[in-house]
Write an enzyme that holds these catalytic residues in place. Structure first.
Site, PDB file in Angstrom:
ATOM      1  N   LYS A  19       0.835  -1.204   0.000  1.00 42.96           N
ATOM      2  CA  LYS A  19       0.000   0.000   0.000  1.00 42.96           C
ATOM      3  C   LYS A  19       0.876   1.263   0.000  1.00 42.96           C
ATOM      4  O   LYS A  19       0.656   2.190  -0.769  1.00 42.96           O
ATOM      5  CB  LYS A  19      -0.918   0.026   1.240  1.00 42.96           C
ATOM      6  CG  LYS A  19      -1.770  -1.220   1.394  1.00 42.96           C
ATOM      7  CD  LYS A  19      -2.628  -1.174   2.634  1.00 42.96           C
ATOM      8  CE  LYS A  19      -1.881  -1.185   3.956  1.00 42.96           C
ATOM      9  NZ  LYS A  19      -1.137  -2.426   4.248  1.00 42.96           N
ATOM     10  N   ARG A  94      -9.197   1.078   9.561  1.00 39.63           N
ATOM     11  CA  ARG A  94      -8.780  -0.296   9.815  1.00 39.63           C
ATOM     12  C   ARG A  94      -9.794  -1.054  10.651  1.00 39.63           C
ATOM     13  O   ARG A  94      -9.602  -2.226  10.913  1.00 39.63           O
ATOM     14  CB  ARG A  94      -7.465  -0.267  10.593  1.00 39.63           C
ATOM     15  CG  ARG A  94      -6.300  -0.829   9.808  1.00 39.63           C
ATOM     16  CD  ARG A  94      -5.062  -0.354  10.518  1.00 39.63           C
ATOM     17  NE  ARG A  94      -3.949  -1.169  10.271  1.00 39.63           N
ATOM     18  CZ  ARG A  94      -2.840  -0.719   9.662  1.00 39.63           C
ATOM     19  NH1 ARG A  94      -2.796   0.508   9.204  1.00 39.63           N
ATOM     20  NH2 ARG A  94      -1.818  -1.508   9.517  1.00 39.63           N
ATOM     21  N   ARG A 133      11.897  -5.998   4.052  1.00 37.74           N
ATOM     22  CA  ARG A 133      11.780  -4.536   3.915  1.00 37.74           C
ATOM     23  C   ARG A 133      12.905  -3.839   4.671  1.00 37.74           C
ATOM     24  O   ARG A 133      13.268  -4.210   5.782  1.00 37.74           O
ATOM     25  CB  ARG A 133      10.439  -4.060   4.467  1.00 37.74           C
ATOM     26  CG  ARG A 133      10.354  -2.532   4.530  1.00 37.74           C
ATOM     27  CD  ARG A 133       8.963  -1.995   4.688  1.00 37.74           C
ATOM     28  NE  ARG A 133       8.260  -2.552   5.826  1.00 37.74           N
ATOM     29  CZ  ARG A 133       6.964  -2.374   6.034  1.00 37.74           C
ATOM     30  NH1 ARG A 133       6.247  -1.668   5.188  1.00 37.74           N
ATOM     31  NH2 ARG A 133       6.384  -2.918   7.095  1.00 37.74           N
ATOM     32  N   ARG A 166      12.185  -2.036  10.194  1.00 34.79           N
ATOM     33  CA  ARG A 166      11.152  -1.511  11.082  1.00 34.79           C
ATOM     34  C   ARG A 166      11.011  -2.435  12.280  1.00 34.79           C
ATOM     35  O   ARG A 166      11.060  -3.648  12.131  1.00 34.79           O
ATOM     36  CB  ARG A 166       9.826  -1.424  10.317  1.00 34.79           C
ATOM     37  CG  ARG A 166       9.206  -0.054  10.372  1.00 34.79           C
ATOM     38  CD  ARG A 166       8.077   0.091   9.410  1.00 34.79           C
ATOM     39  NE  ARG A 166       6.856  -0.583   9.840  1.00 34.79           N
ATOM     40  CZ  ARG A 166       5.698  -0.505   9.198  1.00 34.79           C
ATOM     41  NH1 ARG A 166       5.617   0.227   8.088  1.00 34.79           N
ATOM     42  NH2 ARG A 166       4.636  -1.134   9.623  1.00 34.79           N
ATOM     43  N   ARG A 177       0.446  -9.091  13.389  1.00 31.40           N
ATOM     44  CA  ARG A 177      -0.181  -8.060  12.537  1.00 31.40           C
ATOM     45  C   ARG A 177      -1.113  -8.709  11.516  1.00 31.40           C
ATOM     46  O   ARG A 177      -2.180  -8.177  11.215  1.00 31.40           O
ATOM     47  CB  ARG A 177       0.906  -7.242  11.828  1.00 31.40           C
ATOM     48  CG  ARG A 177       1.581  -6.239  12.762  1.00 31.40           C
ATOM     49  CD  ARG A 177       2.899  -5.741  12.217  1.00 31.40           C
ATOM     50  NE  ARG A 177       2.785  -5.022  10.978  1.00 31.40           N
ATOM     51  CZ  ARG A 177       3.799  -4.832  10.127  1.00 31.40           C
ATOM     52  NH1 ARG A 177       5.005  -5.312  10.407  1.00 31.40           N
ATOM     53  NH2 ARG A 177       3.627  -4.155   9.031  1.00 31.40           N
TER      54      ARG A 177
HETATM   55  P1  AP5 Z   1       4.971  -1.602   1.673  1.00 31.22           P
HETATM   56  O1  AP5 Z   1       4.544  -0.796   0.503  1.00 31.22           O
HETATM   57  O2  AP5 Z   1       5.738  -0.930   2.751  1.00 31.22           O
HETATM   58  O3  AP5 Z   1       3.703  -2.405   2.261  1.00 31.22           O
HETATM   59  P2  AP5 Z   1       2.473  -1.879   3.088  1.00 31.22           P
HETATM   60  O4  AP5 Z   1       1.249  -2.553   2.576  1.00 31.22           O
HETATM   61  O5  AP5 Z   1       2.442  -0.391   3.148  1.00 31.22           O
HETATM   62  O6  AP5 Z   1       2.823  -2.541   4.487  1.00 31.22           O
HETATM   63  P3  AP5 Z   1       2.921  -1.947   5.947  1.00 31.22           P
HETATM   64  O7  AP5 Z   1       3.670  -2.956   6.758  1.00 31.22           O
HETATM   65  O8  AP5 Z   1       3.465  -0.548   5.982  1.00 31.22           O
HETATM   66  O9  AP5 Z   1       1.435  -1.921   6.342  1.00 31.22           O
HETATM   67  P4  AP5 Z   1       0.866  -1.963   7.720  1.00 31.22           P
HETATM   68  O10 AP5 Z   1      -0.538  -1.677   7.384  1.00 31.22           O
HETATM   69  O11 AP5 Z   1       1.078  -3.162   8.529  1.00 31.22           O
HETATM   70  O12 AP5 Z   1       1.721  -0.872   8.534  1.00 31.22           O
HETATM   71  P5  AP5 Z   1       1.401   0.615   8.986  1.00 31.22           P
HETATM   72  O13 AP5 Z   1       2.661   1.359   8.953  1.00 31.22           O
HETATM   73  O14 AP5 Z   1       0.206   1.148   8.269  1.00 31.22           O
HETATM   74  O15 AP5 Z   1       5.821  -2.846   1.099  1.00 31.22           O
HETATM   75  C1  AP5 Z   1       6.411  -3.801   1.954  1.00 31.22           C
HETATM   76  C2  AP5 Z   1       7.740  -4.276   1.333  1.00 31.22           C
HETATM   77  O16 AP5 Z   1       7.495  -4.929   0.086  1.00 31.22           O
HETATM   78  C3  AP5 Z   1       8.720  -3.151   1.011  1.00 31.22           C
HETATM   79  O17 AP5 Z   1      10.008  -3.618   1.280  1.00 31.22           O
HETATM   80  C4  AP5 Z   1       8.548  -2.878  -0.491  1.00 31.22           C
HETATM   81  O18 AP5 Z   1       9.754  -2.452  -1.063  1.00 31.22           O
HETATM   82  C5  AP5 Z   1       8.143  -4.257  -1.014  1.00 31.22           C
HETATM   83  N1  AP5 Z   1       7.107  -4.179  -2.048  1.00 31.22           N
HETATM   84  C6  AP5 Z   1       6.044  -3.331  -2.053  1.00 31.22           C
HETATM   85  N2  AP5 Z   1       5.247  -3.581  -3.116  1.00 31.22           N
HETATM   86  C7  AP5 Z   1       5.826  -4.613  -3.789  1.00 31.22           C
HETATM   87  C8  AP5 Z   1       5.460  -5.348  -4.961  1.00 31.22           C
HETATM   88  N3  AP5 Z   1       4.312  -5.070  -5.614  1.00 31.22           N
HETATM   89  N4  AP5 Z   1       6.261  -6.340  -5.359  1.00 31.22           N
HETATM   90  C9  AP5 Z   1       7.400  -6.648  -4.668  1.00 31.22           C
HETATM   91  N5  AP5 Z   1       7.794  -6.002  -3.561  1.00 31.22           N
HETATM   92  C10 AP5 Z   1       7.010  -4.989  -3.108  1.00 31.22           C
HETATM   93  O19 AP5 Z   1       0.926   0.388  10.499  1.00 31.22           O
HETATM   94  C11 AP5 Z   1       1.839   0.021  11.500  1.00 31.22           C
HETATM   95  C12 AP5 Z   1       1.114  -0.043  12.837  1.00 31.22           C
HETATM   96  O20 AP5 Z   1       0.532   1.232  13.172  1.00 31.22           O
HETATM   97  C13 AP5 Z   1      -0.059  -1.026  12.927  1.00 31.22           C
HETATM   98  O21 AP5 Z   1       0.371  -2.340  13.208  1.00 31.22           O
HETATM   99  C14 AP5 Z   1      -0.880  -0.405  14.074  1.00 31.22           C
HETATM  100  O22 AP5 Z   1      -0.295  -0.700  15.314  1.00 31.22           O
HETATM  101  C15 AP5 Z   1      -0.714   1.088  13.835  1.00 31.22           C
HETATM  102  N6  AP5 Z   1      -1.785   1.626  12.958  1.00 31.22           N
HETATM  103  C16 AP5 Z   1      -1.619   2.155  11.706  1.00 31.22           C
HETATM  104  N7  AP5 Z   1      -2.807   2.539  11.219  1.00 31.22           N
HETATM  105  C17 AP5 Z   1      -3.734   2.251  12.169  1.00 31.22           C
HETATM  106  C18 AP5 Z   1      -5.135   2.407  12.234  1.00 31.22           C
HETATM  107  N8  AP5 Z   1      -5.835   2.935  11.207  1.00 31.22           N
HETATM  108  N9  AP5 Z   1      -5.763   2.001  13.344  1.00 31.22           N
HETATM  109  C19 AP5 Z   1      -5.085   1.479  14.391  1.00 31.22           C
HETATM  110  N10 AP5 Z   1      -3.761   1.303  14.393  1.00 31.22           N
HETATM  111  C20 AP5 Z   1      -3.081   1.678  13.291  1.00 31.22           C
END
Ligand code: AP5
Length: 230
Positions: A19, A94, A133, A166, A177
């Site tokens: 994403k 979420r 990552r 991370r 997660r």
């Molecule tokens: P990346 O693009 O970083 O993936 P992502 O889907 O953004 O994954 P995240 O881990 O950031 O999502 P998340 O939802 O768990 O974390 P968030 O920070 O929102 O890609 C991942 C890897 O793959 C990278 O290395 C990239 O280079 C590679 N890649 C990407 N696309 C690719 C492709 N198509 N092909 C090959 N390789 C690829 O949340 C973290 C924490 O914050 C949560 O656990 C929670 O505690 C809190 N939080 C955040 N939002 C909320 C909310 N709304 N409510 C409550 N808690 C929340």
């Protein structure tokens, strides 16, 4: 870069679906404001704000941060002038409570969501992506050890500093997660399907293929000008 409409977009999908990577590409191509709740919370932790202090424990364990903390931060950000011409919400909503809060906030501003992009992604791919990552601690650029490697192993192409992992990308937290996603977030696929906003993309594709697919979808749905140079 031409936008046909002011659009508000939600990116929905499991951790590791890509994403954040697509949000950066979409921002570059179409100029949307990218609002990532994960990034906002990590920033709040770094700054030591009260929201950051409240969020830290949940994030370390891979649990969701309480709805009211996240919603306050997102709605506050969406009400700033630079959000008026359209936003990409990455990682929000979420939970159903967050989705309902977003709906009513948008409604009160005479705005609405245009599309929810659901990244259908296999667990195997998500785990492979999260375990590989790497991030630049200075500019935030996102890499992957095999899928999107830096030119020099372990070093940011732009800043020349050492890349980091991370804290919540360790195997135990990743496992939790993914469980939390199944329990709390997957339900939103139904929620948005009912409102006819949901569009599914194949999250297992490469970043380039995925972006092409999304760009085609935007054109087909009239969200961007057909002559835009995405
Ligand atoms: P990346 O693009 O970083 O993936 P992502 O889907 O953004 O994954 P995240 O881990 O950031 O999502 P998340 O939802 O768990 O974390 P968030 O920070 O929102 O890609 C991942 C890897 O793959 C990278 O290395 C990239 O280079 C590679 N890649 C990407 N696309 C690719 C492709 N198509 N092909 C090959 N390789 C690829 O949340 C973290 C924490 O914050 C949560 O656990 C929670 O505690 C809190 N939080 C955040 N939002 C909320 C909310 N709304 N409510 C409550 N808690 C929340």
């Amino acid at each position: 870069m031409i936008l046909a409409n002011k659009i508000n977009l939600v990116l929905l999908g499991p951790p590791g679906a890509g994403k954040g990577t697509q949000a950066v590409l979409l921002k570059k191509a179409y100029g949307f404001l990218h609002i990532s709740t994960g990034d906002m919370l990590r920033e709040a932790i770094k700054e030591g704000t009260s929201a950051g202090k409240a969020a830290q424990g949940y994030m370390t364990k891979g649990e969701l941060v309480p709805d009211e903390i996240v919603t306050r931060a997102v709605i506050g950000r969406m009400n700033k002038p630079d959000a008026e011409s359209g936003v990409i919400l990455d990682g929000y909503p979420r939970t159903r409570v967050q989705a309902e809060s977003l709906d009513s906030s948008l409604k009160s501003e005479n705005r609405s969501l245009n599309m929810v992009l659901y990244f259908r992604t296999s667990e195997k791919v998500a785990i492979q992506r999260l375990s590989g990552r790497r991030l630049c601690p200075k500019c935030g650029k996102n890499y992957h050890v095999t899928n999107m490697p830096s030119k020099i192993e372990g070093v940011c192409d732009i800043c020349g500093v050492s890349l980091i992992q991370r804290e919540d990308d360790n195997p135990e937290t990743v496992k939790n997660r993914l469980v939390v996603y199944e329990d709390r977030t997957k339900d939103l696929i139904d929620y948005y399907e009912k409102s006819a906003l949901l569009r599914e993309v194949n999250g297992d594709l490469s970043a380039e293929e995925l972006f092409e697919g999304i760009a085609t979808l935007f054109k087909r749905e009239g969200l961007v000008d057909d002559n835009s140079d995405e």
